[in-house]
Design an enzyme around this catalytic site. Sequence first.
Site, PDB file in Angstrom:
ATOM      1  N   ASP A  21       0.859  -1.108   0.061  1.00 14.04           N
ATOM      2  CA  ASP A  21       0.007   0.248  -0.041  1.00 14.04           C
ATOM      3  C   ASP A  21       0.896   1.316   0.041  1.00 14.04           C
ATOM      4  O   ASP A  21       1.791   1.408   0.761  1.00 14.04           O
ATOM      5  CB  ASP A  21      -0.816   0.014   1.251  1.00 14.04           C
ATOM      6  N   ASN A  23      -0.300   4.613  -0.351  1.00 19.38           N
ATOM      7  CA  ASN A  23      -1.037   5.783   0.438  1.00 19.38           C
ATOM      8  C   ASN A  23      -1.453   5.682   1.655  1.00 19.38           C
ATOM      9  O   ASN A  23      -2.394   6.514   1.945  1.00 19.38           O
ATOM     10  CB  ASN A  23      -2.079   6.375  -0.898  1.00 19.38           C
ATOM     11  N   ASP A  25      -4.231   3.813   2.741  1.00 17.15           N
ATOM     12  CA  ASP A  25      -5.610   3.504   2.991  1.00 17.15           C
ATOM     13  C   ASP A  25      -5.735   2.115   3.496  1.00 17.15           C
ATOM     14  O   ASP A  25      -6.907   1.640   3.126  1.00 17.15           O
ATOM     15  CB  ASP A  25      -6.374   3.922   1.620  1.00 17.15           C
ATOM     16  N   ASP A  29      -1.913  -1.045  -3.893  1.00 15.93           N
ATOM     17  CA  ASP A  29      -2.140  -0.387  -5.120  1.00 15.93           C
ATOM     18  C   ASP A  29      -0.964  -0.485  -6.189  1.00 15.93           C
ATOM     19  O   ASP A  29       0.135  -1.185  -5.918  1.00 15.93           O
ATOM     20  CB  ASP A  29      -2.299   0.903  -4.520  1.00 15.93           C
ATOM     21  N   ASP A 199      -9.500 -16.598 -16.321  1.00 12.68           N
ATOM     22  CA  ASP A 199     -10.142 -17.269 -15.084  1.00 12.68           C
ATOM     23  C   ASP A 199     -11.554 -18.236 -15.695  1.00 12.68           C
ATOM     24  O   ASP A 199     -12.185 -17.736 -16.583  1.00 12.68           O
ATOM     25  CB  ASP A 199     -10.865 -15.797 -14.436  1.00 12.68           C
ATOM     26  N   GLU A 256      -7.275 -21.224 -16.217  1.00 10.93           N
ATOM     27  CA  GLU A 256      -7.461 -22.020 -15.166  1.00 10.93           C
ATOM     28  C   GLU A 256      -8.591 -22.815 -15.795  1.00 10.93           C
ATOM     29  O   GLU A 256      -9.580 -22.593 -15.727  1.00 10.93           O
ATOM     30  CB  GLU A 256      -8.271 -21.223 -14.169  1.00 10.93           C
ATOM     31  N   HIS A 328      -3.997 -17.642  -5.052  1.00 12.39           N
ATOM     32  CA  HIS A 328      -4.869 -16.828  -4.286  1.00 12.39           C
ATOM     33  C   HIS A 328      -6.267 -17.629  -3.692  1.00 12.39           C
ATOM     34  O   HIS A 328      -6.939 -17.078  -2.987  1.00 12.39           O
ATOM     35  CB  HIS A 328      -5.286 -15.745  -4.924  1.00 12.39           C
TER      36      HIS A 328
HETATM   37  C1  GLC Z   1     -11.369 -18.245 -10.131  1.00 13.49           C
HETATM   38  C2  GLC Z   1     -10.658 -17.301  -9.289  1.00 13.49           C
HETATM   39  C3  GLC Z   1     -11.352 -17.178  -8.162  1.00 13.49           C
HETATM   40  C4  GLC Z   1     -12.726 -16.539  -8.199  1.00 13.49           C
HETATM   41  C5  GLC Z   1     -13.527 -17.416  -9.477  1.00 13.49           C
HETATM   42  C6  GLC Z   1     -14.750 -16.652  -9.959  1.00 13.49           C
HETATM   43  O1  GLC Z   1     -11.499 -19.611  -9.685  1.00 13.49           O
HETATM   44  O2  GLC Z   1      -9.272 -17.708  -9.070  1.00 13.49           O
HETATM   45  O3  GLC Z   1     -10.864 -16.498  -7.050  1.00 13.49           O
HETATM   46  O4  GLC Z   1     -13.610 -16.699  -7.049  1.00 13.49           O
HETATM   47  O5  GLC Z   1     -12.835 -17.720 -10.408  1.00 13.49           O
HETATM   48  O6  GLC Z   1     -14.484 -15.827 -10.562  1.00 13.49           O
HETATM   49 CA    CA Z   2      -3.689   2.162  -1.225  1.00 12.99          CA
END
Ligand code: GLC
Ligand code: CA
Length: 556
Positions: A21, A23, A25, A29, A199, A256, A328
Amino acid sequence: MEKKWWHDKVAYQIYPKSFKDSNGDGIGDLRGIIEKLDYLKELGADILWLCPIYKSPFVDQGYDISDYYKIDESFGSMEDFDELLAETKKRDMYVIMDLVINHCSDQHEWFQKALKDPEGEFGDYFYFRKGKDGNPPSNYRSYFGGSAWEKVAGSDYYYLHMFAKQQPDLNWNNEKLMRELYTMVNWWLEKGLAGFRIDAIMNVKKDMEFKDLEPDGEDGLGEVWRMLETVDGVGEMLEDLKRNTFEKYQAFTVAEVSTMKKDELSDFIGDNGHFGTMFDFSATVLGNGEHGWYDSKPIQFDDFRRVLYRSQLACQDVGFLANIIENHDSPRGVNRFLPEYARNDAGIKMLGTVSVLLRGIPFLYQGQEIGMQNCQRDSIEEYDDISTIQEYHKALEAGFEPKEALAVCGQISRDNARTPMQWDDGENAGFTRGTPWLKTNPNYRRINVKEQMEREDSVLNYYKRLLALRKSDLYREVFTYGRFAPLFEMEEKIFAYERRLENTAVRVIANFSCVEKTLPVDYLSGDQVLLNNLEEIWVQERSITLRPFQVVVVRS
Ligand code: GLC
Ligand code: CA
């Protein structure tokens, strides 16, 4: 196999909200990323994948996009983005972004218009269907729980959302919509983006009859992904996408892919495949619960080794997979793939080594390079992730005590990987001067970049050596194009393989057990050892002895 510019690159996934980050908040970013480019370059990253930074209401952390042409203000401006692109170019680095086009946000103007007139032009950008006898059009259960159909207030219509109800699915059969999407993809590529991480792409092809599924739970619903297994023809859609966009720019794409059918690998990642590469999730899905997170199981080493060997062997005559230990959407790899006794510096380096030197494109996830770990929370209020909250309640419904349900989240929650990056041992781990949007993992005083930069034998410095070896003039080719062959398959708790290209052969030998292991090898001289995660190496005339969690990389 046709050579591509990205074959020998190392990728690094940034979760922008939690990276840095600039700034105060509390939200990471673009300027924060710019500040850290030298750090990433020095680590050895070439391609940076940014999780979604488009305008979004953040119901699913940016995977719900309300404007594909705008940067969300919380991350900065388009000028910041252009500067990021320019700064990466200067450093010979590349940026790819998430491409989320199976669905958009319910706040997108297309959907807002569609809601007003489901039978109109924009209605057909989505899937609006009338209910059946007061019930939704079919019994699909969405990925995030509950019906995948949401009723439109004051009408007979429902719309389809395979994920959250704020993520309506886009209708890929609508040509006008597809042209809009292709134009948008090309707009980003024209700007200088090197490609995309694509995705949830297997969801784009639906069964247009929306037939009911065999119920698989007391709610009478069936998992929506089972519908995908009943339809063919996703390949044509993906080819069309590629021809109209990526192909013209030699873009790097990593998909994916969740539900590929048998024998389709070359259609997906062969020389003329739909994508450049796709993630190897074969180890990621191990131990997944049948009913939810609450009945998931710890991963066994034998399964981990077996599935990775299998996918390595299956893909080497076809193309390149993208190798990960975490992302993630998953807990930290250290917690998943290492038994508790091996969650120390040596074990963490060992896991990194066996993953990074596999054949394929290594993708590191932010914090992996310092061995970041899962984060146990004391209350469900401390979680943000939409699926964690849903899985917590599922566990309670299945009879778990709140404490037990929390322990499940502590192991599996997607927020484990989404905590702020740990830069130093100062307040909030140096991530922000404000209040971080998601609480920092308290272990940051011990595990952080600054401490590891200063310590020669740290995980971070080891990762630098590991990536440098992979990319070195002498070994770049063998680590990129060399064939994979398993070694010592009959040995318990040994993960070992050879990479060979013509006369160059390199062996990676790792001891995942907590006892010493002696393995037969021809005599090794000191200069054959390219990497070792411990200070010493114990070689005898015809064997090598590995200490617990020791990994060595040796050339023949
Ligand atoms: C993919 C992403 C995940 C998201 C899902 C819906 O699996 O990696 O984080 O929740 O798609 O877009
Ligand atoms: Ca920020």
